[in-house]
Design a protein around this motif. Structure first.
Motif, PDB file in Angstrom:
ATOM      1  N   PRO A  39      -4.769  10.710   5.503  1.00  0.00           N
ATOM      2  CA  PRO A  39      -4.437   9.459   6.191  1.00  0.00           C
ATOM      3  C   PRO A  39      -4.132   9.663   7.667  1.00  0.00           C
ATOM      4  CG  PRO A  39      -2.637  10.115   4.746  1.00  0.00           C
ATOM      5  CD  PRO A  39      -3.791  11.013   4.426  1.00  0.00           C
ATOM      6  N   ALA A  40      -3.579  10.835   8.043  1.00  0.00           N
ATOM      7  CA  ALA A  40      -3.328  11.097   9.462  1.00  0.00           C
ATOM      8  C   ALA A  40      -4.627  11.143  10.235  1.00  0.00           C
ATOM      9  CB  ALA A  40      -2.567  12.410   9.627  1.00  0.00           C
ATOM     10  N   ALA A  41      -5.679  11.704   9.630  1.00  0.00           N
ATOM     11  CA  ALA A  41      -6.983  11.738  10.290  1.00  0.00           C
ATOM     12  C   ALA A  41      -7.559  10.339  10.438  1.00  0.00           C
ATOM     13  CB  ALA A  41      -7.935  12.636   9.500  1.00  0.00           C
ATOM     14  N   LEU A  42      -7.374   9.504   9.428  1.00  0.00           N
ATOM     15  CA  LEU A  42      -7.858   8.121   9.508  1.00  0.00           C
ATOM     16  C   LEU A  42      -7.166   7.377  10.646  1.00  0.00           C
ATOM     17  CD1 LEU A  42      -7.893   7.303   5.686  1.00  0.00           C
ATOM     18  CD2 LEU A  42      -9.908   7.347   7.176  1.00  0.00           C
ATOM     19  N   LEU A  43      -5.847   7.490  10.701  1.00  0.00           N
ATOM     20  CA  LEU A  43      -5.114   6.806  11.759  1.00  0.00           C
ATOM     21  C   LEU A  43      -5.380   7.434  13.117  1.00  0.00           C
ATOM     22  CD1 LEU A  43      -1.697   6.138   9.992  1.00  0.00           C
ATOM     23  CD2 LEU A  43      -3.412   4.449  10.641  1.00  0.00           C
ATOM     24  N   GLY A  44      -5.516   8.749  13.156  1.00  0.00           N
ATOM     25  CA  GLY A  44      -5.823   9.410  14.413  1.00  0.00           C
ATOM     26  C   GLY A  44      -7.158   8.972  14.974  1.00  0.00           C
ATOM     27  N   GLY A  45      -8.136   8.775  14.104  1.00  0.00           N
ATOM     28  CA  GLY A  45      -9.426   8.274  14.560  1.00  0.00           C
ATOM     29  C   GLY A  45      -9.321   6.886  15.154  1.00  0.00           C
ATOM     30  N   ALA A 137      -4.107  -6.018  -4.454  1.00  0.00           N
ATOM     31  CA  ALA A 137      -5.434  -6.649  -4.449  1.00  0.00           C
ATOM     32  C   ALA A 137      -5.764  -7.208  -3.073  1.00  0.00           C
ATOM     33  CB  ALA A 137      -5.498  -7.746  -5.504  1.00  0.00           C
ATOM     34  N   GLY A 138      -4.797  -7.881  -2.440  1.00  0.00           N
ATOM     35  CA  GLY A 138      -5.035  -8.418  -1.106  1.00  0.00           C
ATOM     36  C   GLY A 138      -5.279  -7.324  -0.086  1.00  0.00           C
ATOM     37  N   LEU A 139      -4.508  -6.241  -0.180  1.00  0.00           N
ATOM     38  CA  LEU A 139      -4.706  -5.109   0.727  1.00  0.00           C
ATOM     39  C   LEU A 139      -6.104  -4.523   0.574  1.00  0.00           C
ATOM     40  CD1 LEU A 139      -1.302  -3.219   0.308  1.00  0.00           C
ATOM     41  CD2 LEU A 139      -2.096  -4.423   2.365  1.00  0.00           C
ATOM     42  N   GLU A 140      -6.547  -4.383  -0.668  1.00  0.00           N
ATOM     43  CA  GLU A 140      -7.863  -3.798  -0.904  1.00  0.00           C
ATOM     44  C   GLU A 140      -8.983  -4.746  -0.483  1.00  0.00           C
ATOM     45  OE1 GLU A 140      -8.192  -0.798  -1.551  1.00  0.00           O
ATOM     46  OE2 GLU A 140      -6.548  -0.063  -2.797  1.00  0.00           O
ATOM     47  N   LEU A 146     -12.863  -5.477   6.125  1.00  0.00           N
ATOM     48  CA  LEU A 146     -12.937  -4.781   7.404  1.00  0.00           C
ATOM     49  C   LEU A 146     -14.039  -3.730   7.394  1.00  0.00           C
ATOM     50  CD1 LEU A 146      -9.099  -4.331   8.001  1.00  0.00           C
ATOM     51  CD2 LEU A 146     -10.635  -5.811   9.308  1.00  0.00           C
ATOM     52  N   THR A 147     -14.200  -3.055   6.262  1.00  0.00           N
ATOM     53  CA  THR A 147     -15.275  -2.063   6.134  1.00  0.00           C
ATOM     54  C   THR A 147     -16.637  -2.737   6.249  1.00  0.00           C
ATOM     55  OG1 THR A 147     -13.884  -0.675   4.728  1.00  0.00           O
ATOM     56  CG2 THR A 147     -16.261  -0.295   4.636  1.00  0.00           C
ATOM     57  N   GLU A 148     -16.785  -3.860   5.568  1.00  0.00           N
ATOM     58  CA  GLU A 148     -18.051  -4.604   5.601  1.00  0.00           C
ATOM     59  C   GLU A 148     -18.378  -5.070   7.013  1.00  0.00           C
ATOM     60  OE1 GLU A 148     -18.863  -8.867   3.890  1.00  0.00           O
ATOM     61  OE2 GLU A 148     -19.087  -7.407   2.258  1.00  0.00           O
ATOM     62  N   ALA A 149     -17.339  -5.413   7.780  1.00  0.00           N
ATOM     63  CA  ALA A 149     -17.537  -5.880   9.149  1.00  0.00           C
ATOM     64  C   ALA A 149     -17.728  -4.726  10.136  1.00  0.00           C
ATOM     65  CB  ALA A 149     -16.346  -6.735   9.581  1.00  0.00           C
ATOM     66  N   GLY A 150     -17.580  -3.488   9.667  1.00  0.00           N
ATOM     67  CA  GLY A 150     -17.702  -2.344  10.562  1.00  0.00           C
ATOM     68  C   GLY A 150     -16.556  -2.225  11.539  1.00  0.00           C
ATOM     69  N   SER A 151     -15.373  -2.711  11.144  1.00  0.00           N
ATOM     70  CA  SER A 151     -14.227  -2.705  12.051  1.00  0.00           C
ATOM     71  C   SER A 151     -13.508  -1.362  12.029  1.00  0.00           C
ATOM     72  CB  SER A 151     -13.240  -3.802  11.651  1.00  0.00           C
ATOM     73  OG  SER A 151     -12.025  -3.668  12.362  1.00  0.00           O
ATOM     74  N   TYR A 153     -10.495  -1.054  12.294  1.00  0.00           N
ATOM     75  CA  TYR A 153      -9.245  -1.285  11.580  1.00  0.00           C
ATOM     76  C   TYR A 153      -9.364  -0.970  10.091  1.00  0.00           C
ATOM     77  CZ  TYR A 153      -6.916  -3.451  15.574  1.00  0.00           C
ATOM     78  OH  TYR A 153      -6.314  -3.677  16.792  1.00  0.00           O
ATOM     79  N   ALA A 154     -10.582  -0.820   9.588  1.00  0.00           N
ATOM     80  CA  ALA A 154     -10.750  -0.450   8.179  1.00  0.00           C
ATOM     81  C   ALA A 154     -10.072   0.873   7.880  1.00  0.00           C
ATOM     82  CB  ALA A 154     -12.240  -0.385   7.825  1.00  0.00           C
ATOM     83  N   ALA A 155     -10.118   1.803   8.834  1.00  0.00           N
ATOM     84  CA  ALA A 155      -9.478   3.105   8.631  1.00  0.00           C
ATOM     85  C   ALA A 155      -7.972   2.972   8.483  1.00  0.00           C
ATOM     86  CB  ALA A 155      -9.817   4.041   9.794  1.00  0.00           C
TER      87      ALA A 155
END
Length: 220
Positions: A39-45, A137-140, A146-151, A153-155
């Protein structure tokens, strides 16, 4: 301090309106130094991406990302209640949960604002995990949208979901099935009460805290 706490603190900061993001960037990076690698790598990105934008660009990206029209909403009860009367009751319940765990919500934001819930989940880890899991469920669904939109923020949402038990659903259908299964349990009175912080609480990490529940003031 657990790794999940650090991830939730940083994610909560970057999911707020980023008008002061660049001022906070050194502290956000420092907070990730002791966080779990994935998760640190995801947020760092995400921090690397956001650091490359000017404040106006970053704010425009934020406002263009999060809205209800495109089903990318940062308000947890919107995912469970929509714009119905029931949502008002859910918001009152959230304030009660914060209060029952020794925190008073004192913000112009609604208490279901995801950064506020993440902050609660950092300050009261056990109860906060249950609260986030209740809204899993809402978080997912937000993560998938966000992933579908290529954002980028998905990370951030992916990092948040790593702090919760179990694997994330891979599809919207799986996330909706998770919603139908219902919350795991009622938080208040569930035997998970934690000792409340008293006046003068020091945050566990040196980050600004404008949206969170704040320590309930004691009266004589």
């Amino acid at each position: 301090m657990s790794g999940d706490t650090l991830i939730r603190l940083v994610a909560g900061r970057v999911l707020q309106y980023p008008d002061h993001f660049h001022d906070e960037l050194p502290r956000l990076r420092a907070a990730l130094a002791d966080a779990p690698d994935e998760p640190a790598a995801l947020l760092g990105g995400f921090l690397d991406h956001a650091a490359g934008l000017g404040t106006i660009e970053l704010c425009a990206e934020y406002t263009g990302t999060f809205d209800t029209r495109n089903r990318r909403c940062l308000y947890l009860t919107w995912w469970t209640d929509g714009d119905t009367r029931r949502r008002g009751l859910s918001l009152v319940r959230l304030k009660r949960i914060y209060r029952d765990f020794g925190l008073e919500f004192a913000s112009d934001e609604l208490p279901d604002f995801l950064p506020a819930a993440l902050e609660f989940a950092a300050l009261r880890e056990e109860a906060g995990t249950e609260l986030l899991q209740e809204h899993r469920a809402g978080l997912e669904l937000l993560r998938l949208a966000l992933t579908e939109a290529g954002s980028p923020y998905a990370a951030v949402l992916e990092a948040v979901c790593t702090t919760l038990p179990g694997a994330s659903p891979a599809t919207k259908a799986e996330a909706k099935a998770l919603a139908r299964s219902g919350p795991p349990q009622e938080l208040v009175g569930a035997g998970t009460a934690l000792e409340p912080f008293g006046p003068g609480l020091e945050p566990p990490v040196d980050l600004p805290w404008p949206t969170a529940p704040t320590p309930e003031r004691q009266t004589a």
